[in-house]
Structures are given as structure tokens and as C-alpha cells.
Design a protein around this motif. Structure first.
Motif, PDB file in Angstrom:
ATOM      1  N   ASN D  89      -5.133  -0.361  10.712  1.00 18.54           N
ATOM      2  CA  ASN D  89      -3.714  -0.418  10.353  1.00 18.54           C
ATOM      3  C   ASN D  89      -3.400  -1.731   9.667  1.00 18.54           C
ATOM      4  O   ASN D  89      -3.912  -2.775  10.056  1.00 18.54           O
ATOM      5  CB  ASN D  89      -2.851  -0.278  11.608  1.00 18.54           C
ATOM      6  CG  ASN D  89      -1.374  -0.504  11.333  1.00 18.54           C
ATOM      7  OD1 ASN D  89      -0.897  -1.632  11.368  1.00 18.54           O
ATOM      8  ND2 ASN D  89      -0.662   0.557  11.015  1.00 18.54           N
ATOM      9  N   LEU D  90      -2.585  -1.678   8.647  1.00 14.29           N
ATOM     10  CA  LEU D  90      -2.075  -2.889   7.986  1.00 14.29           C
ATOM     11  C   LEU D  90      -0.610  -2.664   7.655  1.00 14.29           C
ATOM     12  O   LEU D  90      -0.249  -1.597   7.139  1.00 14.29           O
ATOM     13  CB  LEU D  90      -2.835  -3.173   6.684  1.00 14.29           C
ATOM     14  CG  LEU D  90      -4.179  -3.896   6.779  1.00 14.29           C
ATOM     15  CD1 LEU D  90      -4.879  -3.878   5.419  1.00 14.29           C
ATOM     16  CD2 LEU D  90      -3.995  -5.341   7.242  1.00 14.29           C
ATOM     17  N   ASN D  91       0.206  -3.661   7.941  1.00 17.85           N
ATOM     18  CA  ASN D  91       1.624  -3.584   7.609  1.00 17.85           C
ATOM     19  C   ASN D  91       2.002  -4.841   6.813  1.00 17.85           C
ATOM     20  O   ASN D  91       1.691  -5.958   7.229  1.00 17.85           O
ATOM     21  CB  ASN D  91       2.462  -3.515   8.889  1.00 17.85           C
ATOM     22  CG  ASN D  91       3.936  -3.324   8.582  1.00 17.85           C
ATOM     23  OD1 ASN D  91       4.365  -2.285   8.115  1.00 17.85           O
ATOM     24  ND2 ASN D  91       4.731  -4.342   8.823  1.00 17.85           N
ATOM     25  N   PHE D  92       2.640  -4.641   5.665  1.00 14.26           N
ATOM     26  CA  PHE D  92       2.976  -5.749   4.764  1.00 14.26           C
ATOM     27  C   PHE D  92       4.470  -5.845   4.534  1.00 14.26           C
ATOM     28  O   PHE D  92       5.128  -4.832   4.277  1.00 14.26           O
ATOM     29  CB  PHE D  92       2.340  -5.541   3.384  1.00 14.26           C
ATOM     30  CG  PHE D  92       0.848  -5.532   3.396  1.00 14.26           C
ATOM     31  CD1 PHE D  92       0.146  -4.345   3.545  1.00 14.26           C
ATOM     32  CD2 PHE D  92       0.139  -6.712   3.252  1.00 14.26           C
ATOM     33  CE1 PHE D  92      -1.246  -4.333   3.567  1.00 14.26           C
ATOM     34  CE2 PHE D  92      -1.254  -6.706   3.267  1.00 14.26           C
ATOM     35  CZ  PHE D  92      -1.948  -5.525   3.426  1.00 14.26           C
ATOM     36  N   THR D 136       0.587  -7.856   9.238  1.00 12.77           N
ATOM     37  CA  THR D 136      -0.119  -7.746  10.510  1.00 12.77           C
ATOM     38  C   THR D 136      -1.124  -6.618  10.363  1.00 12.77           C
ATOM     39  O   THR D 136      -0.894  -5.667   9.611  1.00 12.77           O
ATOM     40  CB  THR D 136       0.825  -7.447  11.694  1.00 12.77           C
ATOM     41  OG1 THR D 136       1.570  -6.269  11.438  1.00 12.77           O
ATOM     42  CG2 THR D 136       1.761  -8.605  11.946  1.00 12.77           C
ATOM     43  N   GLY D 137      -2.228  -6.759  11.060  1.00 11.47           N
ATOM     44  CA  GLY D 137      -3.263  -5.735  10.928  1.00 11.47           C
ATOM     45  C   GLY D 137      -4.041  -5.540  12.208  1.00 11.47           C
ATOM     46  O   GLY D 137      -4.158  -6.460  13.024  1.00 11.47           O
ATOM     47  N   THR D 138      -4.550  -4.317  12.364  1.00 10.95           N
ATOM     48  CA  THR D 138      -5.374  -3.964  13.515  1.00 10.95           C
ATOM     49  C   THR D 138      -6.737  -3.516  13.026  1.00 10.95           C
ATOM     50  O   THR D 138      -6.839  -2.779  12.037  1.00 10.95           O
ATOM     51  CB  THR D 138      -4.721  -2.822  14.321  1.00 10.95           C
ATOM     52  OG1 THR D 138      -3.428  -3.236  14.752  1.00 10.95           O
ATOM     53  CG2 THR D 138      -5.553  -2.465  15.540  1.00 10.95           C
TER      54      THR D 138
END
Lengths: 145, 145, 145, 145
Positions: D89-92, D136-138
Motif C-alpha cells: 500500500n502507498l498513499n500520497f 505513507t506506505g506498507t
């Protein structure tokens, strides 16, 4: 350049929240705006029965509600009581099981634009430095003419 | 290849939710699992005072709680009552103000792996086809030996 | 109510992309807008050496770039060649390893407002119905007077 | 409790990246791991033609690729060269237009678990303290037996 000092006092902000979000105090006052500062806010959520799952673990939605309120507090402290400011996006990473105690949400605004504000929130169990939940959120600020 | 039919019945899932999430019914039963299917679930949240802000608008946290429950329902219907399945990530886009009526959450699983499940939820005001809130979420499935 | 038919033709959109994003064709033309429709677009990314990691797997950033372009295509097809429309938020879930073949990105707009557009993209390996990567994104549309 | 010092040296990590991601250097070496520390990494992306849009603005996908690499660097510095660690997962959030100069990505790991690692990245234009992009990333860490 602006100093980014809040334009509301802590008392004004708390009073605004009591008017705008009375339902968060249903069952007892468990949400508290602890502090506001330049582009920042700290909010506390007491460890209370209605936020819990069986076994006493604080629920995910309780943490999400806390994050949303903390971001909203930080933004309104900066721009004033603009009631039509609304959440457009929230992203949560749940990383550790919270302790059976109060949660502290530390919010920092990353951007405060004319139309959009973006912030991040780190939620900790009171007394711990391990992040339980981390969130980022975007809020739309209405035109004010 | 699996047909992805749920391995729990609707009644079993509802009973599991009543045991695992009794706090969601505090103040009245407003959350209902309406249907489950292959990699999918539909959940309803009644229009009820405790989910509202002044003026009668359904709150953001109420919608976030609904999305989390709907995703959890869809996943558990597929894997069985694995209680330690936990939310690791949730992302929300709030797009329209909800009507003053019930919300319907339609959940579709995008991936059901051995360790992680990913799904999306579209939330509508009952009777409308305009999406109020869209979410995607990731859940961690514990090792089962 | 609007019918949401695109206001640009496929040729106009392709020409606009060639002018605005010439760098995506560096090393060879691998991105293709395949189709546009009401609140939707389909984009293809060829399986090409510069999008790969050793061993031939398509890289994450290549998929992220494809998703961003597909969303941009769907939005601009609706609102016209508004070059200052910018991405404000993107969220990606990577779910399956892509095959060693072209990727197809199917984009659907969830909201097209005056100031913000929100869409989702599902990326598949050509010929497969298993989602490789799913994304949602928000774009800010500048004031146009 | 672990001190969280990296278990790879900067040279080992750079060599690993050169082997695993040779395609990022196509057209010239523009990505540099500048530093690693406890649960942290700093990465630099030079201001280079292939990362730009017409007019000289750094592209969104270039920033997304930088964030992904920085998170990967921070994680691998802690767990060693585990090549099958993958982004889930990545959120920008894109907040400011970058300057026409190099980008600096500062990465901090929020959680380093047995199966999942979560981190955040703040991207700045070199010499500026205004965040251009926050992510943020997982990452999923494979079983190692």
C-alpha cells in the motif's frame, strides 16, 4: 510570512467543538482538546466503555473519530470557526494494539492552503511513545467572501 | 479454483457480529448485515440520532465505522469467524453530503490472500446511486494452524 | 442533469497528452489511451523494458504512473484540456504480481465536482480479470473564469 | 529491546539497490541513498530531464518512485537484503509544486513488524523546509525460515 499562530484560543475552540459536535460527548465527556499551537493540536480520548470492544480493546472507529477531530481542531485553530470545512480524504494505518488506557492524538498540519488543508495525526496510548495509529487527512475549506 | 462462496450463513455472521461488536448496538440496533455473496457483503446503517451532527447530517466517523464493519463482514463470510483478523489500513474519500436517511454500504473484496485481504466499499444514501463515501481497506489475517 | 459524455474526442485527448506528457514516451511509445466514455477511460501500458525490474516484473512506479495518467485522462475527457488540473492525493493497493505482458487500466470517476474530482482505477494484466493494483485519486481543478 | 540500528552498511545497501533496481539509473544515475539510521533513511533524486514535465516541473510519478525507493531503503537497512519484500500500500498527498532542483526524501519507519513494515516519507525540494509530497506506505515482509 505568517507565523502560523492559532487565531482561536483553546477556550474558543473547545466551545466551538461543544456546539458543532455535541454528539461526541454522548454518554460522557471523553474527548478533550488538550493544546493547540502553530499548525498543531493535541487531543485526548479517555478510556471509556463506549469506545471499547469486548475484552476492553479500543475500537478502530473510536481511533478514526479521534484522528478526524484532532485534524479538524488543528485546522480550525488556524483559520477560525469555519463550520463548513469538511473532510475529503482520510487514510489510516493501524499499527499496534492500543493499551487499555487513554489515547493521545498529536496532530501536525503539513499544508494550509486557501482551498485545502492537509495534516497528519499520530495516536499513542497515554504514556507510550509507540504509535498505535497514524493518519493523514485532507480537508476542503469553503470559499469565504 | 474456489468458487468464493461464503462459508458462513447470514445468520451465523450476524450472530458473530453481535458477540464481537456489541458496542455498535448501544443505543439501539442500527447496523444490519443485509446480504453476503461471493467476495461481497451489503450492510445498512439506519438514520439514527447518535450517528448525526447538529442539523441532522450523518457524521464522518459513523460512515467510517460502517465501512470498516462492511469490509469485516465480507472477509469473515469468506474465511469464517477468525476473530483476530484486524484492520491494518483504511482509506476514505468523502464525496457527497449524505441524505437524511439510511446508508447502504456495498462491499467487494479485491483480494483474499493467505495473510492479507483487500476490499472496497461504496456507501450510498438509501435509494440513491450517487456515492457518498468510497473506501478501500486492508485486513491482516492471522496464521491459523 | 448532465449526461456526462466526454467533451473531448479520443484524438483530441491523445494529442493533448502528447503535448503535456512527452516524457512518458521517452524510449518508445508504450502508453495508449484506448477508450473514453461517460466518466471513464481505459489506458494501456505495453510490456516494455524500461518499466521492468530484473527478472521482468513490471515495477510499482510504472503502475503508479499508469494509474495517474488514466485518472487524468478520464477527468480531462470530461472537463476539457484544463492543463493546471493537478493530482492532490493518490492511494494504491498492490495486490497481485502482474504478468509479463501489457497492463490495462480501467478508470471510473466517482465524483466530478467544481473543485475536486475523485476516481478509481483497476489495473489488470491484459487478458486477466484479477486486479493487480487498485488505486483511488483526487485531483484539484483550478478555478476557470 | 532492539536498538534498531541498521544491519546493512550504506555501501551494502547501495550495492543491493544497484543490483535490484538497475532500471532506475537508466539515462543516468539520479537516485542516491544519502544516509541510513535507526528506522530511517534519506534519499536524493537529482533534478534531471527524464523526471520532468514540459516547463521543467518534476512529475508526480517521479516523486512516487522516489518515495517507494526511500521506504524500501529504510526497511531493508533494518532487515537486510530481503529481496521479496514488496509494497502492498502507498498513499500520497501532493501539497506543493516542487522547485526546479533536486528532491530530498526523508523516510521514517513507524512500525517494523514480523510481517508488515509501515513508514512515512516527507519529500522536500533541496534547501527548503516546505513539504512537497508526503507519503505513507506498507510493505509485506516474506516469511524467512
Amino acid at each position: 510570512m505568517t507565523s502560523h499562530q492559532p487565531i482561536m484560543t483553546l477556550e474558543e475552540l473547545r466551545a466551538f467543538f461543544d456546539r458543532e459536535f455535541p454528539q461526541i460527548h454522548e454518554g460522557g465527556r471523553t474527548y478533550h482538546i488538550e493544546a493547540i499551537g502553530p499548525l498543531s493540536a493535541t487531543m485526548r480520548m479517555d478510556y471509556h466503555d463506549r469506545h471499547l470492544r469486548p475484552g476492553g480493546t479500543i475500537s478502530g472507529p473510536a481511533m478514526m473519530g479521534l484522528a478526524d477531530l484532532a485534524l479538524y481542531a488543528a485546522i480550525l485553530a488556524q483559520i477560525g470557526p469555519v463550520a463548513l470545512t469538511v473532510t475529503t480524504n482520510l487514510n489510516f494505518n493501524f499499527m499496534r494494539k492500543p493499551d487499555q488506557r487513554a489515547l493521545i492524538a498529536e496532530c501536525r498540519l503539513l499544508k494550509l492552503g486557501r482551498r485545502l488543508a492537509v495534516g497528519e495525526v499520530s495516536i499513542f496510548s497515554e504514556g507510550s511513545s509507540d504509535i498505535v495509529c497514524h493518519a493523514t487527512g485532507t480537508y476542503s475549506i469553503p470559499d469565504r467572501r
